[in-house]
Design an enzyme around this catalytic site. Structure first.
Site, PDB file in Angstrom:
ATOM      1  CG  MET A   1      26.587  24.162  -9.284  1.00 57.67           C
ATOM      2  SD  MET A   1      25.302  23.087  -9.891  1.00 57.67           S
ATOM      3  CE  MET A   1      23.882  24.170  -9.940  1.00 57.67           C
TER       4      MET A   1
ATOM      5  CB  CYS B   1      36.701  25.155  -4.794  1.00 57.18           C
ATOM      6  SG  CYS B   1      37.151  24.438  -6.395  1.00 57.18           S
TER       7      CYS B   1
HETATM    8  C1  FMN Z   1      29.274  21.551 -11.992  1.00 55.82           C
HETATM    9  C2  FMN Z   1      29.610  21.966 -10.591  1.00 55.82           C
HETATM   10  C3  FMN Z   1      30.204  23.186 -10.363  1.00 55.82           C
HETATM   11  C4  FMN Z   1      30.490  23.605  -9.048  1.00 55.82           C
HETATM   12  N1  FMN Z   1      31.000  24.856  -8.842  1.00 55.82           N
HETATM   13  C5  FMN Z   1      31.099  25.342  -7.568  1.00 55.82           C
HETATM   14  C6  FMN Z   1      31.393  26.713  -7.320  1.00 55.82           C
HETATM   15  O1  FMN Z   1      31.546  27.523  -8.234  1.00 55.82           O
HETATM   16  N2  FMN Z   1      31.478  27.121  -6.013  1.00 55.82           N
HETATM   17  C7  FMN Z   1      31.260  26.260  -4.962  1.00 55.82           C
HETATM   18  O2  FMN Z   1      31.337  26.683  -3.799  1.00 55.82           O
HETATM   19  N3  FMN Z   1      30.958  24.965  -5.181  1.00 55.82           N
HETATM   20  C8  FMN Z   1      30.845  24.508  -6.443  1.00 55.82           C
HETATM   21  N4  FMN Z   1      30.442  23.214  -6.656  1.00 55.82           N
HETATM   22  C9  FMN Z   1      30.129  22.372  -5.496  1.00 55.82           C
HETATM   23  C10 FMN Z   1      28.636  22.465  -5.172  1.00 55.82           C
HETATM   24  O3  FMN Z   1      28.240  23.782  -4.919  1.00 55.82           O
HETATM   25  C11 FMN Z   1      28.250  21.571  -3.979  1.00 55.82           C
HETATM   26  O4  FMN Z   1      28.877  22.049  -2.817  1.00 55.82           O
HETATM   27  C12 FMN Z   1      28.635  20.111  -4.171  1.00 55.82           C
HETATM   28  O5  FMN Z   1      28.408  19.666  -5.492  1.00 55.82           O
HETATM   29  C13 FMN Z   1      27.837  19.208  -3.208  1.00 55.82           C
HETATM   30  O6  FMN Z   1      26.463  19.369  -3.418  1.00 55.82           O
HETATM   31  P1  FMN Z   1      25.579  18.230  -4.157  1.00 55.82           P
HETATM   32  O7  FMN Z   1      25.797  16.968  -3.359  1.00 55.82           O
HETATM   33  O8  FMN Z   1      24.195  18.741  -4.103  1.00 55.82           O
HETATM   34  O9  FMN Z   1      26.133  18.083  -5.552  1.00 55.82           O
HETATM   35  C14 FMN Z   1      30.186  22.769  -7.956  1.00 55.82           C
HETATM   36  C15 FMN Z   1      29.594  21.519  -8.201  1.00 55.82           C
HETATM   37  C16 FMN Z   1      29.281  21.126  -9.483  1.00 55.82           C
HETATM   38  C17 FMN Z   1      28.620  19.795  -9.701  1.00 55.82           C
END
Ligand code: FMN
Length: 404
Positions: free
Chosen positions: A38, A129
């Site tokens: 994240m 992303c």
């Molecule tokens: C604040 C934030 C930052 C994120 N940064 C990245 C990142 O650096 N690399 C990545 O692959 N996904 C990133 N994501 C996506 C998450 O890793 C994840 O795939 C996505 O939020 C879905 O998961 P969740 O439903 O548990 O939120 C980010 C998500 C959030 C909320």
């Protein structure tokens, strides 16, 4: 595409590199509870707090390989991953750790990954992303249409690093294409796959639900471990997800950010309701604990990460304690101030005040059962816990999860 990397493929790692399940078990310790990469939020301080509350494997925020490859840019490099303090990737306090990169240039990716291979257990490639910045830079989910390039990016790391490469990707709109894609990533050398069950267009307010059926199809089609990503809000969602997808672990981003204790006490199976209170501690206490960690580190935590975490951790009460929300928003911390010597005090003061109010409200509810205090959100159908406890925050319309 012509490449100048052929010479690198002759590199022979000095120690035997474990692959797939052997790597997953022997190096990572068979993690089931994984904190997602994240940007500005899975930083070292958060990782320390997360490990205290049950996280078994954590990914760093994504590091832009193109920027990292420029070794003259020390300040920016240290902001991504601080090699000078020795705290990031420390074998006793910051492992298991997977460092994530984004990028589209195999040589630069390899150069960047090589610089960090001694400081982590694997290197991950971000293929998920969906943000505008990724579209502009042609990385993340915007590589999804260039499988040849993706193969090269994964494979160059697979062949040349002394540690494994892993990949995190989004699903396509059909199961068949998603499965083909996952198999291509495995052929390229990815030793763990994280499948985020949303397509590229599902983001922000349109995130909606992740498709666990597609994740299951991926898991059934490959031989390497697979982590399921998406839809984990409550602890009880974890076992349902593992059962429905057959995956080896679950990865959480937002659910874990709003409740760092999401993964705690997982050895005690929890029924669907009742809620297990140890997985929903008082948020003001967690906010203070996080600030203590930030203060204790030599590695600098970015001021935006700190503010972002505090807003998320204490979110359940900030809509009612509007004066504290305003104070929190107005805090400015000097980028160069020494955190150990009181620079964080304005944040600490807000959290202490919040703690006092939350303790007062919790005391006022003494004698009532949790069931009496929990309400159901009309828009989402999710349970809302008392405002002094950590809990998930769901931005999209009704999730219709089995367990919420
Ligand atoms: C604040 C934030 C930052 C994120 N940064 C990245 C990142 O650096 N690399 C990545 O692959 N996904 C990133 N994501 C996506 C998450 O890793 C994840 O795939 C996505 O939020 C879905 O998961 P969740 O439903 O548990 O939120 C980010 C998500 C959030 C909320």
């Amino acid at each position: 595409m012509t490449t100048t990397t052929e010479h690198l493929t002759t590199f022979k790692p000095t120690t035997r590199k474990l692959a797939g399940y052997q790597f997953y078990r022997e190096v990572l310790g068979s993690p089931k509870y994984v904190v997602a990469p994240m940007v500005d939020q899975s930083e070292l301080a958060w990782r320390r707090l997360s490990r205290r509350y049950g996280a078994q494997l954590i990914y760093t925020p994504m590091i832009n390989a193109k920027i990292w490859a420029d070794s003259t840019n020390k300040v920016i490099r240290n902001a991504f991953f601080d090699l000078e303090t020795g705290e990031e990737g420390d074998p006793t306090t910051d492992r298991p750790l997977i460092v994530q990169f984004c990028g589209n240039d195999p040589e630069k990716l390899l150069k960047s990954a090589k610089a960090l291979e001694e400081h982590c257990d694997a290197v991950d490639l971000n293929l998920g992303c969906p943000q505008e910045i990724a579209k502009k830079g042609k990385y993340g989910a915007f590589l999804q249409d260039d499988w040849d390039l993706i193969y090269k990016l994964v494979n160059i790391l697979h062949v040349n690093l002394s540690i494994p490469v892993t990949a995190k990707f989004r699903v396509f709109s059909t199961v068949e294409k998603t499965v083909e894609y996952a198999k291509m990533l495995e052929r390229a050398g990815a030793q763990i796959l994280t499948c985020h069950g949303r397509i590229r267009e599902q983001r922000g307010q349109n995130a909606g639900l992740a498709d666990w059926a597609k994740i299951r199809a991926v898991k059934e089609a490959v031989s390497v471990p697979v982590f399921a990503n998406g839809n984990i809000l409550f602890q009880s969602d974890i076992e349902v997800c593992l059962r429905e997808t057959g995956c080896d672990g679950v990865m959480s981003a937002e659910g874990q950010l709003y409740n760092v204790a999401l993964f705690s006490e997982t050895d005690k199976p929890t029924a669907l309701p009742p809620l297990n209170l140890s997985q929903h501690p008082r948020h003001a206490d967690l906010a203070l604990e996080y600030l203590d960690i930030v203060k204790s580190l030599k590695t600098r935590t970015s001021v935006s990460a700190i503010k972002g975490h505090l807003f998320k951790i204490m979110r359940p009460a900030l809509s009612r304690e509007t004066d504290l929300r305003e104070r929190l928003g107005k805090v400015t911390i000097k980028k160069t101030g020494n955190f150990a010597e009181g620079a964080l005090q304005p944040y600490v003061d807000v959290c202490l005040e919040m703690k006092e109010r939350m303790d007062r409200d919790a005391k006022g509810a003494e004698g009532k059962s949790l069931d009496e205090l929990v309400t159901i959100d009309e828009a989402t159908g999710l349970r809302i816990l008392p405002h002094w406890l950590t809990q998930p925050y769901w931005r999209s319309p009704k999730p219709a999860l089995a367990t919420g």
